[in-house]
Design a protein around this motif. Structure first.
Motif, short mmCIF file in Angstrom:
data_model
loop_
_atom_site.label_atom_id
_atom_site.label_comp_id
_atom_site.label_asym_id
_atom_site.label_seq_id
_atom_site.Cartn_x
_atom_site.Cartn_y
_atom_site.Cartn_z
N GLU A 132 -18.77 -54.33 37.72
CA GLU A 132 -19.69 -53.79 36.71
C GLU A 132 -21.00 -54.58 36.73
N ASP A 178 -13.11 -56.22 31.63
CA ASP A 178 -14.34 -55.91 32.35
C ASP A 178 -14.14 -56.17 33.84
N LEU A 222 -14.42 -62.04 29.42
CA LEU A 222 -14.66 -60.60 29.60
C LEU A 222 -13.73 -60.02 30.67
N LYS A 223 -13.50 -60.80 31.71
CA LYS A 223 -12.60 -60.32 32.76
C LYS A 223 -11.16 -60.24 32.25
N ARG A 258 -21.06 -59.23 25.23
CA ARG A 258 -21.98 -58.47 26.10
C ARG A 258 -23.37 -58.40 25.45
#
Length: 647
Positions: free
Chosen positions: A123, A119, A114-115, A85
């Protein structure tokens, strides 16, 4: 002369003396401070190793590997997510290097990682990433490596990937494609991929995550996964489709035999706890292949493969990333050069001796190696880049290490230097240049196969490695290696760019290439007044920034081949300073400006800091940041300048 004029002259001379004394004090202080910092980082056994950071593709692939095998470590993954990030660009995507443009394949892998970690697509940072990906054609337009990863997770059909069956491993040597015709990094990455792309497993993916929102056309309906840019690419794609049709005719025993041959090939090159080839992409493919082939978690080979990968993790407290490999041989050799320079080659300190002794112990000899396929009669004598990578020593590390040893004038290193020079000389390619790991690895047509959209399938001779080889051979025995040195110099002349620079394959970019060549030509005794050297010097001086430093972005790996101004960096300024000093330009005003730039940008702890990525892994595909470059190259350059001043 009047009394007033005499007084004015004396005052001016006195002021100059004071300025020169202050400058000398500042120079010595900077050198001592930088040296102290370097010595504080030396390991107890004598070596150095600095962080080696890559773009976000590598840590993202670490996450994807964990979810492929179902081996999820939530604490590590959250730290890696924090790192990923933090590297996101303002517009929403990820670049391959600091300040670079959006990269589609990197961004898709990071989004997917990230998923997988947790996440949510709604977002804000994920929305920005998805928007950028879709604006650039969607996930279907990613490179081959990314599409293979997506196929393993069932996100694209296997027809989105090149046809690379296990039977490739048994193709005869005369065949247009053979595994020995590509570079070492391609071999170590491809052979385990043959297993994965043949067995076509589906990732464990315990959380059932998909990324269908990143496709403009549903992946199963997409027809344009491969770009046709040349007639040869079109021909290879026709062969690719023919191979898929013929695959059904392959007897089962041939398939099983081919898979076993692939398995045997990479098991022989596992490199114990250091991993196959010492590089992350190959390690991951081997580990996933072992899982698919049914090796249990308790199996020693699988455990070693996993250990090699996890050893690359760099924990910075609240965040974590995965290094692409480690650089202890390279770092230790270059730090040794800097320290030897601070002693003006007159004194081999305990720290220098410990470093070179550590390196001496790691010189290779009779170990197996893929380079022996082309040169079976040649005696070993090289060094690898990593702690261990005995199948793949490289000419660049070998030349830099032996060069450092030679500078001490210690007889204890004579045999090591001789063996290294003999090996390097024997690895010269037919065109006079030197590649990194192989000889005559120049089957350029293979860069057109569907798998090679990254354009880095081969390991041809390059100017930077050739420069280092010239330096070593000139020092080791200029008469014995006269033929090789002259051939290499002629190669460099043909490789010089129109503007006078040389391309940097393993460092950014024309500054690095030109430094590699000019420092070598000095050692080879070349007259710096020759036209081609003056042309190179003119190029360097013309690209100096107003602050006295030099800078070059990795953007320079993209056309057109013109200089694009970039902020000054300490390591690139050091390369130019070393280049100009090698060309006897110590009295050039540009040199003093460069020295002042380095003095003014040094931090209070004796280091310099740059956030720029310093080198390509593969130009336009994969980039690196050697954290040590801003620490030892400026010291080397300042010490060299001081030594010349004191002559």
């Amino acid at each position: 002369m009047t009394l007033d004029n005499q007084n004015e002259s004396l005052l001016s001379q006195s002021a100059n003396n004071i300025r020169n004394k202050d400058f000398t004090l500042s120079l010595n202080k900077a050198i001592n401070s930088a040296k102290k910092n370097l010595l504080s980082k030396q390991s107890n056994d004598g070596h150095w190793v600095y962080e080696l950071e890559a773009d976000c593709t590598i840590p993202a692939e670490y996450i994807l590997m964990n979810h492929f095998t179902g081996e999820i470590d939530n604490d590590k993954e959250e730290k890696i997510a924090e790192y990923l990030r933090s590297q996101q660009n303002e517009e929403g995507g990820w670049s391959l290097y600091t300040g670079g443009n959006f990269d589609l394949s990197c961004s898709v892998k990071v989004y997917f990682a990230l998923k997988l970690i947790g996440d949510e697509p709604h977002e804000e940072h994920m929305i920005r990433a998805k928007t950028m990906i879709l604006n650039h054609g969607g996930a279907a337009m990613c490179n081959v490596f990314t599409r293979i990863t997506m196929a393993l997770f069932g996100q694209v059909p296997w027809r989105a990937t090149p046809f690379i069956p296990a039977e490739v491993i048994i193709l005869p040597k005369w065949f247009p494609f053979h595994i020995n015709k590509v570079s070492y990094w391609s071999r170590t990455v491809m052979v385990p991929l043959f297993v994965l792309c043949t067995m076509k497993p589906k990732a464990s993916n315990p959380r059932g995550i998909d990324i269908r929102e990143l496709f403009i056309t549903p992946p199963e309906d997409e027809l344009n996964y491969f770009k046709v840019t040349t007639p040869l690419k079109r021909a290879f794609l026709v062969l690719d489709r023919f191979g898929r049709l013929a695959e059904k005719l392959v007897p089962k025993f041939i398939r099983q035999y081919s898979i076993r041959k692939c398995e045997q090939w990479f098991l022989a090159r596992m490199n114990e706890k250091h991993g196959i080839g010492g590089i992350f992409p190959a390690m991951v493919n081997v580990y996933e292949s072992l899982v698919v082939l049914g090796y249990p978690k308790s199996d020693p080979k699988r455990k070693l493969a996993r250990q090699a990968i996890d050893s690359l993790l760099k924990d910075n407290g609240t965040s974590m990333y995965c290094q692409p490999c480690m650089s202890p041989i390279w770092d230790t050799a270059l730090v040794s050069h800097a320290l030897i320079e601070t002693e003006n080659e007159k004194n081999t300190t305990t720290e220098i001796k410990n470093a070179l002794d550590w390196l001496k112990e790691r010189q290779l000899s009779n170990e197996p190696g893929d380079w022996r396929i082309q040169k079976p009669e040649l005696a070993g004598g090289g060094w690898a880049f990593q702690y261990s990578n005995y199948y793949y020593p490289d000419l660049d590390d070998t030349s830099v290490v032996a060069w450092a040893m030679h500078r001490t004038k210690k007889s204890i290193y004579s045999k090591s230097i001789d063996r290294a020079a003999n090996w390097v000389a024997g690895m010269q390619s037919r065109n006079g240049g030197f590649g990194s790991f192989d000889i005559d690895n120049t089957h350029y047509y293979l860069n057109e196969i569907p798998f090679a959209d990254h354009g880095a399938l081969l390991d041809p001779p390059t100017a930077d490695v050739t420069g280092r080889a010239i330096a070593l051979l000139s020092l080791a025995d200029v008469e014995m290696y006269e033929k090789q040195i002259n051939g290499a110099i002629e190669y460099l002349k043909t490789e010089q760019e129109e503007n006078g620079s040389w391309f940097g394959r393993w460092g950014t970019n024309y500054i690095y290439g030109t430094w590699s060549v000019l420092t070598a030509l000095e050692i080879a005794g070349q007259d710096p007044q020759q036209d081609y050297i003056r042309k190179a010097v003119k190029y360097l001086i013309s690209t100096q920034n107003d602050d006295g430093g030099w800078g070059e972005s990795n953007d320079s790996y993209y056309p057109p081949k013109i200089h694009r101004p970039f902020k000054s960096t300490a390591f690139q300024t050091a390369w130019v300073l070393l280049s100009l000093l090698a060309s006897r330009e110590e009295k050039n005003p540009s040199v003093k400006k460069a020295v002042n730039y380095l003095l003014s940008t040094q931090l209070s702890n004796g280091q310099w800091y740059d956030n720029s990525f310093t080198a390509p892994g593969f130009p336009r595909v994969f980039y690196l940041k050697y954290h040590g470059y801003s620490k030892y190259f400026p010291l080397w350059a300042l010490a060299r300048y001081r030594n010349i001043l004191e002559k």
